[in-house]
Design a protein around this motif. Structure first.
Motif, PDB file in Angstrom:
ATOM      1  N   THR A   1       0.820  -1.220   0.000  1.00  0.00           N
ATOM      2  CA  THR A   1       0.000   0.000   0.000  1.00  0.00           C
ATOM      3  C   THR A   1       0.849   1.261   0.000  1.00  0.00           C
ATOM      4  O   THR A   1       0.371   2.344  -0.302  1.00  0.00           O
ATOM      5  CB  THR A   1      -0.888   0.073   1.262  1.00  0.00           C
ATOM      6  OG1 THR A   1      -0.048   0.296   2.402  1.00  0.00           O
ATOM      7  CG2 THR A   1      -1.691  -1.199   1.445  1.00  0.00           C
TER       8      THR A   1
ATOM      9  N   ASN B   1       2.249   2.317   2.802  1.00  0.00           N
ATOM     10  CA  ASN B   1       2.409   2.620   4.233  1.00  0.00           C
ATOM     11  C   ASN B   1       3.118   1.431   4.872  1.00  0.00           C
ATOM     12  O   ASN B   1       2.545   0.336   4.964  1.00  0.00           O
ATOM     13  CB  ASN B   1       1.033   2.860   4.859  1.00  0.00           C
ATOM     14  CG  ASN B   1       1.116   3.096   6.362  1.00  0.00           C
ATOM     15  OD1 ASN B   1       1.848   2.416   7.082  1.00  0.00           O
ATOM     16  ND2 ASN B   1       0.352   4.064   6.847  1.00  0.00           N
TER      17      ASN B   1
ATOM     18  N   ALA C   1       1.331  -0.433   7.728  1.00  0.00           N
ATOM     19  CA  ALA C   1       0.170  -1.184   7.225  1.00  0.00           C
ATOM     20  C   ALA C   1       0.633  -2.402   6.433  1.00  0.00           C
ATOM     21  O   ALA C   1       0.023  -3.480   6.509  1.00  0.00           O
ATOM     22  CB  ALA C   1      -0.714  -0.283   6.369  1.00  0.00           C
ATOM     23  N   ASP C   2       1.689  -2.231   5.659  1.00  0.00           N
ATOM     24  CA  ASP C   2       2.173  -3.337   4.827  1.00  0.00           C
ATOM     25  C   ASP C   2       2.735  -4.478   5.686  1.00  0.00           C
ATOM     26  O   ASP C   2       2.501  -5.652   5.392  1.00  0.00           O
ATOM     27  CB  ASP C   2       3.233  -2.831   3.839  1.00  0.00           C
ATOM     28  CG  ASP C   2       2.597  -2.007   2.717  1.00  0.00           C
ATOM     29  OD1 ASP C   2       1.354  -2.059   2.574  1.00  0.00           O
ATOM     30  OD2 ASP C   2       3.335  -1.313   2.000  1.00  0.00           O
TER      31      ASP C   2
ATOM     32  N   GLN D   1      11.337   0.725  -0.070  1.00  0.00           N
ATOM     33  CA  GLN D   1      11.211   1.926   0.767  1.00  0.00           C
ATOM     34  C   GLN D   1      12.163   3.023   0.269  1.00  0.00           C
ATOM     35  O   GLN D   1      13.245   2.715  -0.231  1.00  0.00           O
ATOM     36  CB  GLN D   1      11.524   1.588   2.236  1.00  0.00           C
ATOM     37  CG  GLN D   1      10.597   0.552   2.846  1.00  0.00           C
ATOM     38  CD  GLN D   1       9.131   0.907   2.682  1.00  0.00           C
ATOM     39  OE1 GLN D   1       8.709   2.002   3.034  1.00  0.00           O
ATOM     40  NE2 GLN D   1       8.351  -0.007   2.105  1.00  0.00           N
TER      41      GLN D   1
END
Lengths: 200, 200
Positions: free
Chosen positions: A81, A83, A86-87, A144
């Motif tokens: 996603t 985030n 969240a991931d 990232q």
């Protein structure tokens, strides 16, 4: 001999998916209702109405069948996603969910003790412990923005910690007598990834 | 009846530690040599040369005896050295070591499946999962200089992650077919503690 004769007509035919599904469903039911020890090929055969030789043509062993029933061979990496928290939480949830069903709860410990007694029996466990989810996890971290996460992270070791933490939560925490608060697994993993490596 | 009569003379006497040790030693040997299923009170009694009633006066069940044999009831928190990474590593090592012996390896999975079949059987498991080590872990973190670690850490959840990660390493990693590199458990925990909480 009778079994061999009875099953001969099926040889060479295209594999019938309905039989696979019937056998898997019977295995899941038996695990949930009767537990691991009672989920024998004989009991599965009786409940599914599928002769044992037909089961053995599809799965080489009881262990392999139970593994197939409680954990799909292909576990897909969750969607990214963007985030990170969240991931990572999505990976935690994938494993929490995999171990959530009554059948999986019954099977997991039984399988572990089977592997211990007979180390050769774990032909496919590596799949269930994230072998085909590891690439996705590695890519998630690699994607990232530069400087976001520490660059000397062993992603496999990190996923092992994540899975181990989920296993504790599912299989041990219920027996400690402590209330289970919200899980801190994803938060801990992400914090460790974004730490200033200075103090270490 | 015969057992009752035979054991009567021992009643009221001070507990004989040698008998405890003999029974524990027999249990450890049986677990390591024959596995969990074969380590029954009858087999322990035979090997130790201690009648079953004398064993049941000391441990209320086979499960409790096996727990005592593989994990001491009093697990002490490691000494604090002042180096946070070394101190957390000492907790990791405590659990790695607790699960390292052949007897503990054999017992752990068997105990888990016992707890699952009979949730009432886990009277003392909470001790073995760090109930009496938690205060030490909490104090270790509380003793860090102000500003060193994030202040909204759930130390119990963190210790659960640590123990789960050790369990994965001891009981699951050997079956994944992957080589086990150095464990990253303490590093991950400490990094998560010292993270800049900004990104979360």
């Amino acid at each position: 001999m009778i079994n061999t004769i009875r099953s001969t007509p099926e040889r060479g035919r295209p594999r019938d998916d309905r039989i696979d599904r019937t056998v898997i469903a019977a295995t899941v039911e038996l695990l949930a209702e009767e537990g691991y020890a009672a989920t024998t090929i004989r009991a599965i055969s009786r409940r599914a109405g599928v002769p044992a030789p037909a089961i053995y043509r599809r799965w080489t062993s009881r262990v392999e069948l139970i593994e197939s029933a409680v954990a799909p061979a292909e576990v897909h990496s969750p969607e990214v996603t963007g985030n990170l928290l969240a991931d990572v939480q999505a990976y935690v949830d994938t494993y929490l969910q995999m171990y959530a069903s009554p059948a999986a709860q019954a099977a997991f410990i039984g399988l572990l003790s089977e592997y211990q007694r007979n180390p050769g029996s774990n032909r496919s466990v590596s799949l269930r412990l994230g072998q085909n989810i590891r690439a996705g996890f590695r890519e998630l971290l690699a994607a990232q923005p530069p400087g976001t996460i520490t660059d000397d992270v062993d992603t496999d070791a990190l996923l092992d910690i994540l899975i181990g933490a989920v296993i504790f939560r599912r299989f041990l925490l219920p027996f400690t007598g402590r209330k289970s608060g919200p899980d801190e697994i994803a938060t801990t993993i992400v914090r460790s990834l974004t730490a200033n490596p200075g103090p270490i």
